[in-house]
Design an enzyme around this catalytic site. Structure first.
Site, short mmCIF file in Angstrom:
data_model
loop_
_atom_site.label_atom_id
_atom_site.label_comp_id
_atom_site.label_asym_id
_atom_site.label_seq_id
_atom_site.Cartn_x
_atom_site.Cartn_y
_atom_site.Cartn_z
N ASP A 32 -6.54 0.68 0.82
CA ASP A 32 -6.57 0.85 2.29
C ASP A 32 -7.94 0.40 2.80
OD1 ASP A 32 -8.37 2.85 1.68
OD2 ASP A 32 -7.43 4.35 2.98
N LYS A 57 0.84 -1.20 0.00
CA LYS A 57 0.00 0.00 0.00
C LYS A 57 0.89 1.26 0.00
CE LYS A 57 -1.94 1.78 3.64
NZ LYS A 57 -2.66 1.89 4.89
#
Ligand code: SF4
Length: 248
Positions: free
Chosen positions: A151, A133
């Protein structure tokens, strides 16, 4: 067949069209979407992203001006005094682990990359404190390389929208990558995260004030009455978002 939308079976093409319609609507709802972590270099963004774990971007932005001034390079993090660094980043939580990550990140950058943050996913993933991420945030916002930032908001929303039934972030990234054009990945990520923060909340989404309602299988998860929903919309553009969704 890809799945179903309400009681209707949805083909893969139908899903792609619906996804792109929703992505277009998101550009109208959130024209201000952007990376909310303040930064002026790949290193600053890498540091801010590490600090943002389990912490709001706003809190990170309060800490980083002094931090970036004191530690302007990878070498500065590599040679940081642990107690001093801990003290500076304490407000962001988990400060011992984060200090560890920042020092190790600085050391790895100095040892392997001449002190520069690399611009390739495979290289970023070898660095301490940088997961997939974080790597995609850095690629998309510091190097202009399209990246999907999966996320918690991203995961919740694409699940609600039945774009994918995957729960693993990497599999979600692959599935959504097939629906949205690559050149739009970074901005799409900002917009979906804005929507998750401002409209489609985890507990009470503002369904009655959401422009995506007609394409959303989860419409009704939150209040559908306009006035009740309008009160749930958050952020500096709440009034504009609500006005766009005002019933005719
Ligand atoms: S209609 Fe409701 S569940 Fe669907 S995106 Fe909007 S706020 Fe979220």
């Amino acid at each position: 067949m890809a799945g179903s939308f309400g009681s209707v079976t949805e083909t893969e093409l139908g899903l792609k069209r619906r996804a792109r319609r929703m992505a277009r609507e998101l550009t109208i709802i959130h024209p201000d979407a952007h990376c909310e972590l303040d930064h002026s270099s790949p290193l600053e963004l890498a540091v801010a992203t590490i600090l943002s774990a389990q912490c709001t971007d706003q809190r990170v932005n309060e800490v980083t001006p002094a931090l970036f001034a004191k530690y302007p390079s990878a070498a500065a993090y590599a040679g940081a005094d642990r107690a001093e660094l801990e003290e500076m980043i304490k407000p962001t939580g988990s400060f011992r682990n984060k200090t560890d990550s920042l020092i190790k990140l600085g050391q790895a950058l100095v040892e392997r990359y001449d002190g520069e943050v690399p611009g390739k996913l495979v290289e970023l993933l070898t660095l301490p404190g940088i997961g997939r991420k974080t790597a995609n945030v850095i690629l998309g916002n510091a190097f202009d390389v399209p990246g999907l930032t999966v996320d918690t908001h991203f995961q919740r929303l694409v699940g609600r929208w039945q774009w994918t039934s995957e729960v693993d972030p990497v599999k979600i990234e692959t599935a959504v990558g097939k629906l949205i054009e690559k050149r739009d990945w970074t901005m799409f990520s900002h917009r979906i995260i804005f929507h998750g923060r401002r409209v489609c909340h985890a507990r009470k989404p503002a369904c009655g004030a959401c422009l995506l309602a007609k394409d959303c299988p989860a419409y009704g998860t939150g209040p559908t009455g306009f006035e009740a929903a309008a009160k749930l919309v958050k952020g500096p553009r709440a009034a504009e978002i609500v006005a766009q969704a005002t019933p005719a």
